[in-house]
Design a protein around this motif. Structure first.
Motif, mmCIF file in Angstrom:
data_model
loop_
_atom_site.group_PDB
_atom_site.id
_atom_site.type_symbol
_atom_site.label_atom_id
_atom_site.label_comp_id
_atom_site.label_asym_id
_atom_site.label_seq_id
_atom_site.Cartn_x
_atom_site.Cartn_y
_atom_site.Cartn_z
ATOM 1 N N VAL A 22 0.868 -1.166 0.000
ATOM 2 C CA VAL A 22 0.000 0.000 0.000
ATOM 3 C C VAL A 22 0.915 1.230 0.000
ATOM 4 N N PHE A 23 0.581 2.225 -0.828
ATOM 5 C CA PHE A 23 1.440 3.397 -1.028
ATOM 6 C C PHE A 23 0.554 4.627 -0.891
ATOM 7 N N SER A 24 0.944 5.570 -0.050
ATOM 8 C CA SER A 24 0.113 6.758 0.155
ATOM 9 C C SER A 24 0.974 7.995 0.397
ATOM 10 N N THR A 25 0.403 9.165 0.171
ATOM 11 C CA THR A 25 1.134 10.413 0.404
ATOM 12 C C THR A 25 0.195 11.497 0.892
ATOM 13 N N ASP A 26 0.709 12.438 1.651
ATOM 14 C CA ASP A 26 -0.048 13.584 2.116
ATOM 15 C C ASP A 26 0.914 14.725 2.393
ATOM 16 N N SER A 27 0.539 15.938 1.970
ATOM 17 C CA SER A 27 1.293 17.130 2.355
ATOM 18 C C SER A 27 0.513 17.836 3.451
ATOM 19 N N PHE A 28 1.228 18.384 4.428
ATOM 20 C CA PHE A 28 0.593 19.032 5.565
ATOM 21 C C PHE A 28 0.979 20.504 5.592
ATOM 22 N N VAL A 29 -0.037 21.355 5.685
ATOM 23 C CA VAL A 29 0.173 22.809 5.628
ATOM 24 C C VAL A 29 -0.533 23.478 6.804
ATOM 25 N N VAL A 30 -0.787 22.722 7.873
ATOM 26 C CA VAL A 30 -1.599 23.217 8.991
ATOM 27 C C VAL A 30 -1.036 24.532 9.534
ATOM 28 N N ASP A 31 -1.945 25.454 9.848
ATOM 29 C CA ASP A 31 -1.589 26.774 10.346
ATOM 30 C C ASP A 31 -2.461 27.064 11.555
ATOM 31 N N PRO A 32 -1.930 27.246 12.764
ATOM 32 C CA PRO A 32 -0.509 27.269 13.137
ATOM 33 C C PRO A 32 0.080 25.853 13.197
ATOM 34 N N TRP A 33 1.435 25.795 13.162
ATOM 35 C CA TRP A 33 2.056 24.466 13.113
ATOM 36 C C TRP A 33 1.974 23.742 14.452
ATOM 37 N N LYS A 34 1.682 24.474 15.515
ATOM 38 C CA LYS A 34 1.561 23.870 16.844
ATOM 39 C C LYS A 34 0.145 24.155 17.344
ATOM 40 N N PHE A 35 -0.496 23.163 17.915
ATOM 41 C CA PHE A 35 -1.876 23.341 18.358
ATOM 42 C C PHE A 35 -2.110 22.440 19.571
ATOM 43 N N PRO A 36 -3.158 22.693 20.357
ATOM 44 C CA PRO A 36 -3.392 21.869 21.539
ATOM 45 C C PRO A 36 -3.616 20.408 21.133
ATOM 46 N N GLY A 37 -2.732 19.537 21.627
ATOM 47 C CA GLY A 37 -2.869 18.113 21.315
ATOM 48 C C GLY A 37 -1.912 17.630 20.240
ATOM 49 N N GLY A 38 -1.106 18.525 19.652
ATOM 50 C CA GLY A 38 -0.181 18.050 18.626
ATOM 51 C C GLY A 38 0.552 19.163 17.920
ATOM 52 N N ASP A 39 1.276 18.790 16.874
ATOM 53 C CA ASP A 39 1.936 19.748 15.999
ATOM 54 C C ASP A 39 2.018 19.147 14.605
ATOM 55 N N ILE A 40 2.544 19.929 13.653
ATOM 56 C CA ILE A 40 2.553 19.469 12.251
ATOM 57 C C ILE A 40 3.361 18.177 12.086
#
Lengths: 325, 325
Positions: free
Chosen positions: A49-67
């Motif tokens: 299985v082959f998959s890809t995703d680009s992440f552009v979340v803004d802001p890069w740090k948020f409650p519960g995680g980061d980019i």
């Protein structure tokens, strides 16, 4: 070395330094260390299985995680949802000039920790630098390879049910609150998490038809995608939909619908009712049956509301919350 | 639908439209059409090569290619340089709001054409949209899977030679000219090209030690990377280095050194001298022996100049040309 310079993307000495001092030590594993143009991986002896995703979340740090956590969880989850057991990830960074090296360290460690917890290795990568705009932007692409464990398809049966593994919309809501600097009384964290264990539990059931994680577009959009290529329709029951009270408060304040808010650590699966009940007990964390497959209204998603009305749900149109992943 | 809107990245209806109307028809193949979170691929029965690269070239269109061709060639070439035969690619787009849909079409077709020519399928992907800045930015990540054909390593022998498959620096020079709108008398095109056939020819020689494409940092930086983890040194002969006359003119005008200008369709390989002579005849396009491996000055790269002097070359430091790939 405190901030990213354009030179960190030149392919020259500073690029080497960044890779040797920061990236390779963080992701250290046998496949990565040769630093050729690609990683060489052992024969899986199985379908991939082959998959890809680009992440552009803004802001890069948020409650519960980061980019970083998001980028690793996101591709691991996509591999799991396609029926795979994730094995290898790539990590490609596009960093804005002026980004703090300490923040990059935080993100890389977060990626490594998340990958390690899921027994996945980051084996190849790339780094590019773009000119300064706001000075705090980073985009991360992860691609992943998994071993196919379970072939899934849109072949439903009448009265199959839909399981949702936890409350809706926590990720979307937490990004919104981080971005707008809104504070509610309770603590609202993103649901950003790796679904590997939960997916493996679901894959153990013969009646499992399909797995999907309701990210952008939320539970409603994902449910439509699950039926629009099948011969069946789907009904969701508003009274059964799990919503975090903080998310509900935010939605009431701002007019959002939790059915369209993104999750980043929830799983939807379709299977027969008996198996679904058993699975919900195993999954815990508020996993619930939220709807069923029907032969009526094929390719349409209906919501049975709390007051007994029926409403057709459509895909997300309009963008209440851009860049949530 | 003429320009990219933030909504094209929402995961809702407009995202579906973009995928169904533009992306899937362009890359059409059996693995892509199910549109799950990942592509399921047949068992290769062999070791895998896995690589990734993000492309941020500015401008996205340049003489001899565009970001789409570059993104496909780049990852195909990385797989080949790691000793693999490329099979599958992913395509992940980060597009700025306001980007013209017609330009996106051009780029996608260019990707598909390049992949098809190399007998490679684009099997999975992702699309994100970021807010408008200049309105003409697009970043593309491709990750790739290949089947390992030839294990290579830094195990050189004394008097091995270095083959370069064509003139240096055409890509870097053409990007610079496109960006600064400089026109010279002759026609200067990027060397952006797929190296699969050339790499397969090189892999047929038993004495092949290693393959590498001199992209960012150019031939000089890549040659240092090839020896810095070995017990050997390397000498290059200035009189033998192939430089396009237009590139030389540009370098003379601006003080660039063609040894540090990026190529995107050139291959460096290290092998014994007899095999290298034969390979150069097969490769054509100006392939030449440009230097040799030596036990003297281990891990150092020396240039023997035309006037008989010796100069040590270092990795690129300072960034004369950012965002060339």
């Amino acid at each position: 070395m405190n901030d990213i310079l354009m030179d960190h993307g030149s392919g020259g000495q500073l690029t080497s330094d960044l890779i040797d001092e920061l990236i390779v030590p963080t992701f250290k594993n046998q496949h990565l260390t040769e630093l050729k143009d690609g990683a060489i991986l052992p024969d899986p002896q199985n379908k991939l299985v082959f998959s890809t995703d680009s992440f552009v979340v803004d802001p890069w740090k948020f409650p519960g995680g980061d980019i970083g956590k998001l980028a690793v969880c996101g591709t691991i989850n996509d591999l799991c949802m396609a029926g795979g057991i994730p094995k290898y990830l790539s990590c490609s960074l596009i960093v804005e000039e002026g980004f703090h090296i300490d923040d990059l360290k935080t993100i890389l460690h977060s990626m490594q920790q998340t990958a390690k917890n899921a027994d996945v290795s980051i084996v190849t990568g790339d780094t590019k630098v773009i000119e300064r705009q706001k000075g705090n932007q980073i985009y991360i692409n992860t691609a992943g390879i998994g071993i196919l464990q379970r072939q899934t398809s849109y072949q439903y049966q009448e009265n199959d049910v839909i399981v949702l593994s936890g409350a809706m919309g926590c990720h979307g809501a937490s990004i919104f609150m981080a971005r707008e600097d809104i504070h509610l009384q309770g603590e609202l964290l993103s649901d950003c998490a790796c679904l590997k264990e939960k997916a493996m539990k679901a894959m153990a059931y013969d009646s499992l038809r399909i797995l999907r994680d309701p990210t952008r577009g939320g539970v409603a959009t994902t449910c439509i995608e699950l039926i629009e290529k099948s011969d069946f329709g789907m009904e969701l029951y508003e009274a059964l939909l799990p919503v975090d009270p903080n998310v509900q408060t935010l939605c009431d304040l701002l007019g959002f619908d939790p059915l369209y808010l993104a999750c980043e650590g929830r799983m939807l699966c379709i299977m027969n009712e008996n198996d679904a009940k058993q699975l919900c007990e195993q999954l815990k964390d508020g996993a619930k049956i939220i709807g069923k497959i029907t032969k009526e209204h094929p390719q349409k998603l209906y919501l049975k509301t709390k007051i007994g009305a029926t409403r057709q749900l459509h895909k997300l149109s309009g963008q209440p919350l851009p860049r949530i992943c």
